[in-house]
Design a protein around this motif. Structure first.
Motif, PDB file in Angstrom:
ATOM      1  N   VAL A 100      39.106  39.368  36.389  1.00  0.00           N
ATOM      2  CA  VAL A 100      39.980  39.771  35.291  1.00  0.00           C
ATOM      3  C   VAL A 100      40.844  38.566  34.937  1.00  0.00           C
ATOM      4  O   VAL A 100      41.609  38.089  35.773  1.00  0.00           O
ATOM      5  N   VAL A 101      40.658  38.045  33.736  1.00  0.00           N
ATOM      6  CA  VAL A 101      41.434  36.888  33.290  1.00  0.00           C
ATOM      7  C   VAL A 101      42.245  37.284  32.066  1.00  0.00           C
ATOM      8  O   VAL A 101      42.087  38.388  31.540  1.00  0.00           O
ATOM      9  N   GLY A 102      43.065  36.373  31.611  1.00  0.00           N
ATOM     10  CA  GLY A 102      43.845  36.659  30.413  1.00  0.00           C
ATOM     11  C   GLY A 102      45.232  36.066  30.533  1.00  0.00           C
ATOM     12  O   GLY A 102      45.664  35.698  31.624  1.00  0.00           O
ATOM     13  N   LYS A 104      47.299  42.069  34.107  1.00  0.00           N
ATOM     14  CA  LYS A 104      46.333  41.865  35.196  1.00  0.00           C
ATOM     15  C   LYS A 104      46.857  42.373  36.541  1.00  0.00           C
ATOM     16  O   LYS A 104      46.169  43.094  37.247  1.00  0.00           O
ATOM     17  N   SER A 105      48.087  41.973  36.875  1.00  0.00           N
ATOM     18  CA  SER A 105      48.651  42.390  38.167  1.00  0.00           C
ATOM     19  C   SER A 105      48.886  43.896  38.201  1.00  0.00           C
ATOM     20  O   SER A 105      48.676  44.540  39.236  1.00  0.00           O
ATOM     21  N   ASP A 114      44.476  38.784  44.146  1.00  0.00           N
ATOM     22  CA  ASP A 114      45.415  38.728  43.027  1.00  0.00           C
ATOM     23  C   ASP A 114      46.010  37.327  42.926  1.00  0.00           C
ATOM     24  O   ASP A 114      47.001  37.038  43.568  1.00  0.00           O
ATOM     25  N   GLU A 115      45.353  36.483  42.148  1.00  0.00           N
ATOM     26  CA  GLU A 115      45.791  35.087  41.988  1.00  0.00           C
ATOM     27  C   GLU A 115      45.918  34.411  43.345  1.00  0.00           C
ATOM     28  O   GLU A 115      46.857  33.648  43.581  1.00  0.00           O
ATOM     29  N   HIS A 124      43.652  33.175  36.358  1.00  0.00           N
ATOM     30  CA  HIS A 124      43.994  32.827  34.994  1.00  0.00           C
ATOM     31  C   HIS A 124      43.155  31.715  34.409  1.00  0.00           C
ATOM     32  O   HIS A 124      43.206  31.481  33.226  1.00  0.00           O
ATOM     33  N   LEU A 142      41.511  40.251  29.570  1.00  0.00           N
ATOM     34  CA  LEU A 142      42.522  41.244  29.236  1.00  0.00           C
ATOM     35  C   LEU A 142      43.519  40.600  28.291  1.00  0.00           C
ATOM     36  O   LEU A 142      43.931  39.458  28.487  1.00  0.00           O
ATOM     37  N   ILE A 156      41.727  38.636  40.267  1.00  0.00           N
ATOM     38  CA  ILE A 156      42.644  38.377  39.165  1.00  0.00           C
ATOM     39  C   ILE A 156      42.850  36.867  39.127  1.00  0.00           C
ATOM     40  O   ILE A 156      43.187  36.267  40.154  1.00  0.00           O
TER      41      ILE A 156
END
Ligand code: ADP
Ligand code: ADP
Length: 228
Positions: A34-36, A42-43, A164-165, A196, A210, A194
């Protein structure tokens, strides 16, 4: 095992809707990224998966079961989370690896450390696995802390992973090293990453972009690049 589905998932903080109808099917053992842009949600999406928050519309299922009907305890044993900044307890490095896994043996802990590629580092410490870490103990680097989090996850051996990142706070060389370890532990587990930057998720089976709480685009890495 590990089939995750989101069906028209919505989420609002107070009145403000952050996620506006997310539909996503993550096949067992596959990786979805999931990027954006920052603030896209996202989080928040990641937190819905382990019920840090409950959805305000739609539903999330794991192996066909609505997670709203699953106990926190079984959700926790099914999901491993590697956050961006792992906070360690002021305790030993062994305790930090075993945390959340009742009855872990020394052998289990050492095997998990080897899987996370931090065993050599630990064995060279004066007190080995009994070395105290955290604010009042040995300061670990960002990469070392992430490896402790990865070892903790390996010990738990969950069918589902949420990253998550997990590498975002690291310098680029450390990021590449941790990335390689993560891709190894993702195998055989359903993974939601997740991120970026597109470049860190080339291996994902599916990428969703996203934007303002909606899926703006989805496809493989190659498909998304072709459309740019
Ligand atoms: P991303 O991870 O894509 O950067 P987030 O999910 O962190 O996005 O945030 C999405 C939106 O939700 C942002 O506008 C953010 O300000 C808002 N938000 C995040 N956490 C909270 C919270 N606890 N209370 C209210 N709004 C929040
Ligand atoms: P345990 O098995 O010890 O419960 P989990 O991996 O299930 O460990 O995580 C426990 C809790 O830690 C979560 O329910 C959540 O409250 C918090 N947590 C972990 N990662 C994150 C994250 N990325 N963002 C917010 N909270 C998190």
């Amino acid at each position: 095992k590990g089939h995750v589905r989101l069906e028209d998932v919505r989420f609002a903080y107070d009145e403000r809707e952050i996620l506006k109808g997310i539909t996503l099917d993550v096949a067992p053992g596959s990786t979805v990224a999931v990027v954006g842009p920052s603030g896209a949600g996202k989080s928040t999406l990641a937190r819905l998966l382990f019920r840090f928050y409950d959805v305000t519309g739609g539903r999330i299922t794991m192996d066909g079961q609505d997670i709203a009907q699953v106990t926190q305890q079984s959700l926790r044993s099914a999901i491993g989370i590697v956050p961006q900044d792992t906070v360690l307890f002021n305790d030993t490095i062994g305790y930090n690896i075993a945390y959340g896994k009742a009855g872990a043996t020394k052998e289990d802990i050492h095997a998990a450390a080897r899987g996370a590629a931090i065993a050599d580092f630990i064995e060279r410490l004066p007190d080995g696995y009994d070395t105290r870490v955290g604010e009042r103990g040995l300061k670990l680097s960002g990469g070392e802390k992430q490896r402790v989090a990865i070892a903790r996850t390996l010990l738990k051996d969950p069918p589902i992973l949420i990253l998550d990142e997990a590498t975002s706070a690291l310098d680029s060389r450390t990021e590449a090293e941790i990335q390689a370890t993560l891709e190894r532990i993702e195998r055989g587990r359903t993974t939601i990453v997740i991120a970026h930057r597109l470049s860190t998720i080339v291996h994902a089976d599916q990428i969703v972009v996203l934007d303002s709480g909606r899926i703006a685009e989805r496809g493989t890495h190659a498909e998304l690049l072709r459309r740019r």
